[in-house]
Write a protein that holds these residues in place. Structure first.
Motif, PDB file in Angstrom:
ATOM      1  N   LEU A 430     -11.884  55.997  38.800  1.00 52.20           N
ATOM      2  CA  LEU A 430     -12.162  54.702  38.181  1.00 52.20           C
ATOM      3  C   LEU A 430     -10.943  53.805  38.259  1.00 52.20           C
ATOM      4  N   LEU A 431     -11.175  52.527  38.521  1.00 50.56           N
ATOM      5  CA  LEU A 431     -10.145  51.503  38.478  1.00 50.56           C
ATOM      6  C   LEU A 431     -10.314  50.690  37.208  1.00 50.56           C
ATOM      7  N   ASP A 432      -9.165  50.280  36.636  1.00 49.11           N
ATOM      8  CA  ASP A 432      -9.198  49.595  35.354  1.00 49.11           C
ATOM      9  C   ASP A 432      -9.591  48.130  35.526  1.00 49.11           C
ATOM     10  N   THR A 433     -10.267  47.595  34.510  1.00 52.43           N
ATOM     11  CA  THR A 433     -10.553  46.165  34.392  1.00 52.43           C
ATOM     12  C   THR A 433     -10.158  45.733  32.987  1.00 52.43           C
ATOM     13  N   ASN A 434     -10.057  44.436  32.793  1.00 52.85           N
ATOM     14  CA  ASN A 434      -9.680  43.925  31.475  1.00 52.85           C
ATOM     15  C   ASN A 434     -10.923  43.868  30.592  1.00 52.85           C
ATOM     16  N   ASP A 435     -11.299  45.022  30.077  1.00 55.20           N
ATOM     17  CA  ASP A 435     -12.515  45.118  29.282  1.00 55.20           C
ATOM     18  C   ASP A 435     -12.242  45.336  27.810  1.00 55.20           C
ATOM     19  N   ASN A 436     -10.963  45.260  27.404  1.00 53.68           N
ATOM     20  CA  ASN A 436     -10.622  45.497  26.003  1.00 53.68           C
ATOM     21  C   ASN A 436      -9.757  44.355  25.490  1.00 53.68           C
ATOM     22  N   ALA A 437      -9.997  43.963  24.256  1.00 55.78           N
ATOM     23  CA  ALA A 437      -9.136  43.003  23.566  1.00 55.78           C
ATOM     24  C   ALA A 437      -8.071  43.763  22.784  1.00 55.78           C
ATOM     25  N   PRO A 438      -6.905  43.147  22.571  1.00 58.50           N
ATOM     26  CA  PRO A 438      -5.889  43.825  21.743  1.00 58.50           C
ATOM     27  C   PRO A 438      -6.454  44.130  20.359  1.00 58.50           C
ATOM     28  N   LYS A 439      -6.001  45.192  19.794  1.00 59.75           N
ATOM     29  CA  LYS A 439      -6.487  45.611  18.482  1.00 59.75           C
ATOM     30  C   LYS A 439      -5.312  45.946  17.586  1.00 59.75           C
ATOM     31  N   PHE A 440      -5.294  45.345  16.393  1.00 65.68           N
ATOM     32  CA  PHE A 440      -4.216  45.580  15.440  1.00 65.68           C
ATOM     33  C   PHE A 440      -4.365  46.966  14.816  1.00 65.68           C
ATOM     34  N   SER A 441      -3.234  47.480  14.401  1.00 68.50           N
ATOM     35  CA  SER A 441      -3.251  48.782  13.732  1.00 68.50           C
ATOM     36  C   SER A 441      -3.873  48.693  12.353  1.00 68.50           C
ATOM     37  N   SER A 442      -3.980  47.480  11.796  1.00 65.01           N
ATOM     38  CA  SER A 442      -4.604  47.292  10.494  1.00 65.01           C
ATOM     39  C   SER A 442      -5.241  45.912  10.480  1.00 65.01           C
ATOM     40  N   VAL A 443      -6.267  45.762   9.676  1.00 62.07           N
ATOM     41  CA  VAL A 443      -6.925  44.454   9.598  1.00 62.07           C
ATOM     42  C   VAL A 443      -6.126  43.482   8.740  1.00 62.07           C
ATOM     43  N   TYR A 444      -5.205  43.983   7.937  1.00 64.35           N
ATOM     44  CA  TYR A 444      -4.333  43.100   7.159  1.00 64.35           C
ATOM     45  C   TYR A 444      -2.992  43.807   6.946  1.00 64.35           C
ATOM     46  N   TYR A 445      -1.977  42.994   6.704  1.00 62.67           N
ATOM     47  CA  TYR A 445      -0.610  43.497   6.466  1.00 62.67           C
ATOM     48  C   TYR A 445      -0.104  42.871   5.176  1.00 62.67           C
ATOM     49  N   ILE A 446       0.552  43.677   4.366  1.00 69.48           N
ATOM     50  CA  ILE A 446       1.133  43.220   3.093  1.00 69.48           C
ATOM     51  C   ILE A 446       2.645  43.352   3.198  1.00 69.48           C
ATOM     52  N   ALA A 447       3.348  42.236   2.949  1.00 65.33           N
ATOM     53  CA  ALA A 447       4.810  42.225   3.056  1.00 65.33           C
ATOM     54  C   ALA A 447       5.416  41.666   1.770  1.00 65.33           C
ATOM     55  N   ARG A 448       6.627  42.082   1.470  1.00 61.07           N
ATOM     56  CA  ARG A 448       7.376  41.599   0.307  1.00 61.07           C
ATOM     57  C   ARG A 448       8.777  41.226   0.766  1.00 61.07           C
ATOM     58  N   ILE A 449       9.235  40.072   0.273  1.00 62.88           N
ATOM     59  CA  ILE A 449      10.577  39.611   0.625  1.00 62.88           C
ATOM     60  C   ILE A 449      11.213  38.995  -0.619  1.00 62.88           C
ATOM     61  N   PRO A 450      12.470  39.322  -0.889  1.00 59.03           N
ATOM     62  CA  PRO A 450      13.121  38.743  -2.084  1.00 59.03           C
ATOM     63  C   PRO A 450      13.296  37.231  -1.919  1.00 59.03           C
ATOM     64  N   GLU A 451      13.180  36.549  -3.038  1.00 58.37           N
ATOM     65  CA  GLU A 451      13.446  35.113  -2.983  1.00 58.37           C
ATOM     66  C   GLU A 451      14.915  34.879  -2.661  1.00 58.37           C
ATOM     67  N   ASN A 452      15.171  33.673  -2.235  1.00 57.08           N
ATOM     68  CA  ASN A 452      16.533  33.266  -1.862  1.00 57.08           C
ATOM     69  C   ASN A 452      17.061  34.028  -0.663  1.00 57.08           C
ATOM     70  N   SER A 453      16.128  34.762   0.091  1.00 54.76           N
ATOM     71  CA  SER A 453      16.588  35.416   1.313  1.00 54.76           C
ATOM     72  C   SER A 453      17.006  34.356   2.313  1.00 54.76           C
ATOM     73  N   PRO A 454      18.040  34.641   3.128  1.00 55.45           N
ATOM     74  CA  PRO A 454      18.491  33.636   4.091  1.00 55.45           C
ATOM     75  C   PRO A 454      17.454  33.434   5.196  1.00 55.45           C
ATOM     76  N   GLY A 455      17.585  32.350   5.963  1.00 58.31           N
ATOM     77  CA  GLY A 455      16.699  32.091   7.078  1.00 58.31           C
ATOM     78  C   GLY A 455      16.801  33.186   8.134  1.00 58.31           C
ATOM     79  N   ASN A 456      15.751  33.325   8.944  1.00 62.27           N
ATOM     80  CA  ASN A 456      15.654  34.358   9.986  1.00 62.27           C
ATOM     81  C   ASN A 456      15.596  35.776   9.416  1.00 62.27           C
TER      82      ASN A 456
END
Length: 784
Positions: A430-456
């Protein structure tokens, strides 16, 4: 049929075809004429066992009939034939010479039957009596059964009945009982007939009248593909139908052999002359002739039969798969994944063949492999077929699951005991074709960051995978949404970080959410949602509204102070209150959670307060600290000037008004609430009274009217006369006094008319009268 006749005075002799009229004469006895039996193969006599060749010339005298009459009378000879048969012979009536008048042909059916002689035996019986008793008559005892024979009752000549024939092949022996009876006479004064019987045994001599017959028909023979020239295929057997004198049999093949079979003329063995591969037909219908052989070696009577020879294929070849270059058991090809369902896989050129014939070359095709991705047609093959592979499940042919597919192509014979089979391997890359869309490891991500964190600052890393190979599997990330303004994402790694200029403040906004998009090279994508929480830091100390507060405390009441912490969440914005210092002596307690300040429990009056302080104004300065519970902890202080007083108002209202003197809106709100409550209570009471009166008006008048109708009298008037009402303004003494009519008087003067059609009006009138009466009674009572 030959017969004899003589001139008699009382009878005529009949035959089946010829009637002979004879002269009449008188005689005392009448006995039938008879032929002389000169034995078989004699040229004169009774024509017994006489034979004649078919090439005998016409006009030849072939036989001389010879017979006599017991009474010595002259005899005549004749022949009879079957009705409609051709007359081949003619007899001279006086001499008995038989002449051939038609050409004979043995191969053509000869309609005349073998010549039958009437007289075959003469029974003799002797009666020693004389006279009428010595006259003997004969008859056959048949016991009710039919017989081929008849006997002349006077001469005792035994004959074959006209139309009957003896057949050696059916019966070789006949038993006949002949009874001889005298003419009867007087014996001892009684009429008596004497008789005697004898059994004749008639042996039938076989003649040449039945052709040969084959035994064991029908005949079927088989030629197998392994047979060689000279192989014995089948043996036929025939025997002479004339069982008494059977003759040898000669066998020959008439037709249907195509020159590939031969037969032994004496044994009847049929042999093959060539190899089966050269046989042009599968079935041969051969006609075999069996002929009798005379002692001189001539072929005589004959018979035919049919022998069916079938060319039979042996199951000695299994099915075989062929490619473009000959037999092959491995087939490979390359194709793209997910071909359309029903499509023919054209890269496979497979042929299957079974060299056997008939049912030995019938087999099934079956494809065995992972799932039901492919299907083979045809599924049933006879001899040979082109193998076609069709796509049945396109979704299952996935490069991400199988880089190559391996199938087994089976060919299995159906109706043979050996069940020969063949197997071929089919490998599809079999030869490959582009038959799949990228899929995330999770349907949502939860992140926490302290206030006053510097840019970048990194927030979270998202991951999406595309199972396609090559550049089709490369994923590019991006973010969008209303909450994505302060964030960026690395397009290749999926790391989400803050903008260089972004300043996160939990007190301003602590929750952000936006979408992250993973897209491949051809635009196929998937989404996931990102939730970012800005973690609160303890970066704000508690603050009072003012640095110096003035409060008035009534003994028994509370004074509350409040500080505020601008941090976004606990414990950073949770405040604890404490008294740091008082001047003069500390006489207060404070609630650490609410900031409520109150006098210590033993201080019940101003006298106690004045005894504690040396000052006259009873004013305290209290330093209160407000401290948060964050880490690190921040605090602030304020000075609260508390003026202690005592009011004459008692109870909770006094305490409320004192505490709320600096908050007039609280007082107004309380007053409005009280007024609203009173209004509601008033409306409620009024409603209850209205309903009660309404109910009374519906019931009581009826009860009272029933009392009036029953004959009761109105209550008597009070004993004291009512006082005169005061004069009207401007009235003069001596004017006409105003008399208040009583209900009783009114009722007496005005008699309501009964209206039978309106009973409700009577009830209302009675009710009005009663009310007026009560009103008069109340006025009289008040005036007294």
């Amino acid at each position: 049929m030959a017969f004899l006749s003589r001139m008699k005075n009382v009878k005529k002799l009949h035959c089946s075809l010829l009637l002979v009229l004879v002269h009449v004469c008188f005689a005392q006895a009448d006995y039938a004429p008879f032929f002389y039996d000169n034995g078989p193969y004699s040229s004169n006599g009774n024509l017994a066992l006489f034979s004649l060749t078919e090439d005998t010339p016409v006009g030849t005298e072939i036989y001389a009939l010879n017979g006599t009459d017991p009474e010595g009378q002259e005899v005549r000879y004749g022949l009879s034939f079957e009705p409609g048969a051709k007359e081949y012979f003619r007899v001279e009536p006086k001499s008995g010479n038989i002449t051939l008048v038609e050409q004979l042909d043995r191969e053509v059916y000869l309609p005349c039957r073998p010549i039958n002689i009437y007289s075959i035996y003469k029974v003799l019986a002797v009666d020693r009596d004389t006279g009428s008793g010595g006259s003997i008559t004969f008859y056959l005892q048949t016991n009710g059964q039919s017989s081929k024979f008849a006997i002349d009752r006077h001469s005792g000549v035994l004959r074959i009945k006209p139309g009957e024939m003896l057949d050696y092949e059916r019966s070789t022996t006949h038993f006949i009982t002949v009874v001889a009876k005298d003419g009867g006479g007087n014996y001892n004064g009684k009429e008596q007939v004497m008789s005697s019987s004898a059994t004749l045994t008639i042996n039938v001599i076989d003649t040449q009248d039945t052709p040969p017959s084959f035994v064991g028909t029908p005949y079927f023979g088989y030629v197998y593909e392994v047979s060689v020239p000279g192989s014995e295929i089948f043996t036929v057997f025939a025997k002479d139908g004339d069982l008494g004198m059977p003759k040898p049999i000669h066998y020959s093949l008439e037709n249907g052999t195509d020159g590939v079979f031969s037969i032994n003329k004496t044994s009847g063995v049929i042999s093959l002359l060539t190899y089966p591969i050269y046989l042009k037909r599968e079935i041969f219908n051969m006609k075999v002739k069996a002929s009798e052989v005379s002692p001189e070696g001539n072929l005589m009577d004959y018979g035919f039969t049919t022998v069916v020879i079938r060319v039979v294929d042996l199951n000695n070849h299994p099915p075989t798969f062929y490619g473009e270059n000959g037999p092959q058991n491995m087939f490979e090809m390359t194709m793209y994944e997910h071909p359309p369902e029903g499509e023919i896989i054209r890269g496979l050129k497979i042929t299957v063949n079974d060299s056997d014939q008939g049912s030995n070359a019938k087999f099934n095709l079956r494809l065995v492999g992972p799932g039901r991705m492919l299907r083979v047609v045809p599924q049933t093959v006879l001899n040979e077929a082109q193998v076609t592979i069709l796509v049945e499940d396109s979704a299952a042919m996935d490069y991400e699951k199988f880089h190559f597919l391996t199938f087994k192509l089976l060919a299995v014979e159906m109706d043979t005991p050996e069940r020969f089979s063949a197997t071929a391997d089919i490998v599809i890359h079999l030869l490959d074709t582009n038959d799949n869309a990228p899929k995330f490891s999770s349907v949502y991500y939860i992140a926490r960051i302290p206030e006053n964190s510097p840019g970048n600052s990194n927030v979270v890393s998202v991951t999406a995978t595309d199972p396609d190979s090559g550049f089709w599997g490369e994923v590019k990330y991006s973010i969008y949404g209303s909450g994505a303004d302060l964030f960026l994402i690395h397009s290749a790694s999926g790391i989400i970080y803050t903008q260089p200029w972004a300043s996160l403040d939990a007190e301003v906004k602590s929750k952000y959410n936006f979408y992250v998009k993973a897209e491949d090279a051809e635009g196929k994508y998937s989404l996931a949602e990102v939730f970012v929480t800005v973690l609160d830091l303890n970066d704000h100390p508690p603050e009072f509204n003012e640095n110096f507060l003035e409060k008035t405390m009534i003994i028994g009441a509370l004074v509350k102070i409040e500080a505020q912490d601008d941090d976004a969440e606990g414990p950073n914005n949770v405040i604890e209150y404490s008294i740091m210092k008082t001047d003069p002596e500390n006489i207060f307690d404070i609630n650490a959670d609410t900031g409520e300040i109150k006098l210590k429990s033993y201080i019940k009056s101003m006298d106690i307060v004045q005894n504690i302080t040396k000052q006259n104004d009873c004013t305290w300065s209290v330093v209160v600290q407000a401290q948060d519970r964050g880490s690190p902890s921040f605090s602030t202080t304020t000075v609260v000037k508390i003026d202690i007083t005592e009011t004459q108002l008692r109870g909770p209202w006094a305490s409320f008004f004192v505490q709320s003197r600096d908050k007039p809106l609280h007082i107004l709100g309380m007053i409005a609430g009280v007024i609203s409550l009173m209004v509601v209570v008033t409306v409620f009471i009024s409603t209850i009274m209205f309903m009660r009166n309404k109910k009374s008006n519906r019931i009581l008048p009826h009860r009272r009217i029933r009392s009036m109708v029953s004959g009761r009298h109105w209550p008597p008037p009070p004993p004291n006369a009512p006082a005169l009402p005061p004069l009207l303004p401007g009235g003069r003494p001596g004017d006409r006094q105003w008399v208040v009519p009583t209900v009783l008087g009114t009722v007496a003067q005005i008699k309501p008319k009964r209206n039978r059609n309106r009973p409700v009006d009577s009830v209302n009138a009675a009710l009005v009268s009663e009310l007026k009466m009560r009103l008069d009674q109340r006025r009289l009572a008040n005036s007294s």
